[in-house]
Design a protein around this motif. Structure first.
Motif, mmCIF file in Angstrom:
data_model
loop_
_atom_site.group_PDB
_atom_site.id
_atom_site.type_symbol
_atom_site.label_atom_id
_atom_site.label_comp_id
_atom_site.label_asym_id
_atom_site.label_seq_id
_atom_site.Cartn_x
_atom_site.Cartn_y
_atom_site.Cartn_z
ATOM 1 N N ARG A 1 -1.428 4.850 -5.253
ATOM 2 C CA ARG A 1 -2.603 4.948 -6.101
ATOM 3 C C ARG A 1 -3.697 3.955 -5.704
ATOM 4 O O ARG A 1 -4.915 3.827 -5.758
ATOM 5 C CB ARG A 1 -2.233 4.938 -7.459
ATOM 6 C CG ARG A 1 -1.675 6.276 -7.866
ATOM 7 C CD ARG A 1 -1.564 6.132 -9.417
ATOM 8 N NE ARG A 1 -0.952 7.490 -9.974
ATOM 9 C CZ ARG A 1 -0.582 7.838 -11.192
ATOM 10 N NH1 ARG A 1 -1.022 6.715 -12.244
ATOM 11 N NH2 ARG A 1 -0.124 8.730 -11.551
ATOM 12 N N GLU A 2 -3.081 2.815 -5.278
ATOM 13 C CA GLU A 2 -3.760 1.463 -4.775
ATOM 14 C C GLU A 2 -3.871 1.304 -3.203
ATOM 15 O O GLU A 2 -3.945 0.194 -2.913
ATOM 16 C CB GLU A 2 -3.284 0.314 -5.639
ATOM 17 C CG GLU A 2 -3.608 0.399 -7.085
ATOM 18 C CD GLU A 2 -3.150 -0.806 -7.748
ATOM 19 O OE1 GLU A 2 -3.983 -1.591 -8.149
ATOM 20 O OE2 GLU A 2 -1.790 -0.649 -8.079
ATOM 21 N N LYS A 3 -3.503 2.390 -2.580
ATOM 22 C CA LYS A 3 -3.181 2.163 -1.078
ATOM 23 C C LYS A 3 -4.528 1.584 -0.438
ATOM 24 O O LYS A 3 -4.188 0.650 0.447
ATOM 25 C CB LYS A 3 -2.971 3.677 -0.601
ATOM 26 C CG LYS A 3 -2.770 3.462 0.971
ATOM 27 C CD LYS A 3 -2.242 4.908 1.479
ATOM 28 C CE LYS A 3 -2.207 5.096 3.030
ATOM 29 N NZ LYS A 3 -1.738 6.553 3.351
ATOM 30 N N ARG A 4 -5.695 1.954 -0.498
ATOM 31 C CA ARG A 4 -6.694 1.554 0.199
ATOM 32 C C ARG A 4 -7.126 0.139 -0.088
ATOM 33 O O ARG A 4 -7.215 -0.674 0.566
ATOM 34 C CB ARG A 4 -7.983 2.426 0.011
ATOM 35 C CG ARG A 4 -7.813 3.765 0.576
ATOM 36 C CD ARG A 4 -9.232 4.617 0.444
ATOM 37 N NE ARG A 4 -9.152 5.786 1.008
ATOM 38 C CZ ARG A 4 -10.345 6.662 0.905
ATOM 39 N NH1 ARG A 4 -11.452 6.391 0.346
ATOM 40 N NH2 ARG A 4 -10.121 7.820 1.509
ATOM 41 N N ARG A 5 -6.855 -0.315 -1.526
ATOM 42 C CA ARG A 5 -7.320 -1.674 -1.776
ATOM 43 C C ARG A 5 -6.295 -2.684 -1.132
ATOM 44 O O ARG A 5 -6.852 -3.730 -0.718
ATOM 45 C CB ARG A 5 -7.128 -1.803 -3.254
ATOM 46 C CG ARG A 5 -7.147 -3.196 -3.949
ATOM 47 C CD ARG A 5 -7.423 -3.219 -5.408
ATOM 48 N NE ARG A 5 -6.212 -3.029 -5.937
ATOM 49 C CZ ARG A 5 -5.334 -3.925 -6.277
ATOM 50 N NH1 ARG A 5 -5.616 -5.067 -6.041
ATOM 51 N NH2 ARG A 5 -4.163 -3.845 -7.079
ATOM 52 N N PHE A 6 -4.721 -2.328 -1.023
ATOM 53 C CA PHE A 6 -4.051 -3.110 -0.535
ATOM 54 C C PHE A 6 -4.060 -3.027 0.994
ATOM 55 O O PHE A 6 -4.004 -4.255 1.572
ATOM 56 C CB PHE A 6 -2.491 -2.833 -0.892
ATOM 57 C CG PHE A 6 -2.191 -3.107 -2.170
ATOM 58 C CD1 PHE A 6 -2.084 -4.297 -2.483
ATOM 59 C CD2 PHE A 6 -1.681 -2.025 -3.242
ATOM 60 C CE1 PHE A 6 -1.668 -4.643 -4.037
ATOM 61 C CE2 PHE A 6 -1.295 -2.494 -4.478
ATOM 62 C CZ PHE A 6 -1.155 -3.705 -4.850
ATOM 63 N N HIS B 1 2.702 1.695 -3.611
ATOM 64 C CA HIS B 1 1.716 1.786 -4.733
ATOM 65 C C HIS B 1 0.693 2.895 -3.985
ATOM 66 O O HIS B 1 -0.394 2.517 -3.922
ATOM 67 C CB HIS B 1 1.296 0.663 -5.163
ATOM 68 C CG HIS B 1 2.076 -0.513 -5.745
ATOM 69 N ND1 HIS B 1 2.947 -0.299 -7.159
ATOM 70 C CD2 HIS B 1 2.368 -1.778 -5.232
ATOM 71 C CE1 HIS B 1 3.581 -1.112 -7.149
ATOM 72 N NE2 HIS B 1 3.358 -2.195 -6.067
ATOM 73 N N SER C 1 0.874 -1.238 0.131
ATOM 74 C CA SER C 1 0.034 -0.082 0.182
ATOM 75 C C SER C 1 1.054 1.302 0.050
ATOM 76 O O SER C 1 0.474 2.228 -0.426
ATOM 77 C CB SER C 1 -0.799 0.078 1.380
ATOM 78 O OG SER C 1 -0.375 0.519 2.422
#
Length: 261
Positions: free
Chosen positions: A174-179, A172, A169
């Motif tokens: 831009r994909e912090k919340r997803r990870f 990356h 997270s």
């Protein structure tokens, strides 16, 4: 049943497995962390235990009150009121006591410090468990070995999983919340599933007529089949999960965080 007299002299042994596990994982790191930083997070993992217990008791009470209407079973309650709270609390320790500081400078640090906080939490949890559930030095040693292998590894695996996705997270943004959400949910599921296995195994052992020394099965008869199978299953699952965590640790060994401004 409670630990008194000579038993109390052996009770501190319950923390030893956490220290051994901590040394094992810390020494796997190519760029080792300073001892003072590791100890700091370890102690915060210990200190978070009391607030967690209070919050868990409160949550279990709330869920129990509305369980019938919300169709919440004790199994599901364990995931939300125990596993999620414990994993999130350990994340909070790392988020506030490691990540903001200069020593948290590599992706693999996320795994190292999540495991460190987890082992601190597991150490005090095992100590209290021994105080409440043992009455002789032999029982202390047996419980220490059993929980040192099962409960400690459970915390290591779940928090190590979260640590890996925490590192992703940050790598990356831009994909912090997803990870991050993947890590928290995955750690909660791992913790919940393994915790249920371990609790059921502990119940079987406490009710069994099999002979045990230091928590190990001595009599191998039909009546011991469930216990032996349970121990083997937990051991296998935790070993596989531990290997995956080590792979993740080595995979991140040469990675670097993007410059955080």
């Amino acid at each position: 049943m409670s630990c008194t007299g000579t038993c109390l002299l052996f009770a501190p042994m319950a923390v030893v497995p956490s220290i051994i596990w901590l040394l094992f994982f810390v020494l796997q790191k190519k760029h080792r962390e300073k001892t003072k930083d590791i100890v700091k997070v370890f102690l915060w993992g210990i200190s978070i235990a009391l607030p967690v217990v209070i919050l868990e008791d409160w949550s279990i009470g709330i869920f129990a009150e509305f369980a019938a209407n919300l169709f919440i079973t004790p199994f599901l309650m364990g995931f939300v009121a125990v596993s999620f709270i414990e994993e999130f609390a350990k994340y909070v320790v790392v988020r506030t006591k490691a990540m903001p500081y200069a020593f948290f400078d590599e992706p693999q640090d996320a795994i190292i410090y999540m495991i460190t906080a987890a082992l601190g939490f597991a150490g005090i949890e095992n100590f209290v468990y021994v105080l409440v559930n043992t009455s002789t030095p032999d029982m202390v040693i047996g419980m220490t070995i059993l929980r040192g292998v099962s409960a400690n590894f459970l915390h290591v695996v779940a928090s190590g999983f979260l640590g890996y996705f925490l590192a992703l997270s940050i790598e990356h943004p831009r994909e912090k919340r997803r990870f991050l959400y993947t890590g928290i949910i995955g750690a909660t599921l791992l913790h919940g599933v393994f915790n249920n296995f371990i609790m059921e195994l502990s119940d079987l052992i406490s009710e069994s007529s099999c002979s045990y020394v230091f928590g190990l099965v001595l009599e191998a008869g039909t009546k011991c089949t469930e216990e032996i199978f349970g121990i083997a299953l937990i051991g296998t699952l935790l070993t596989i999960s531990g290997i995956i965590i080590l792979i993740g640790l080595y995979k991140l060994a040469h990675a670097r965080f993007p410059r955080r401004g």
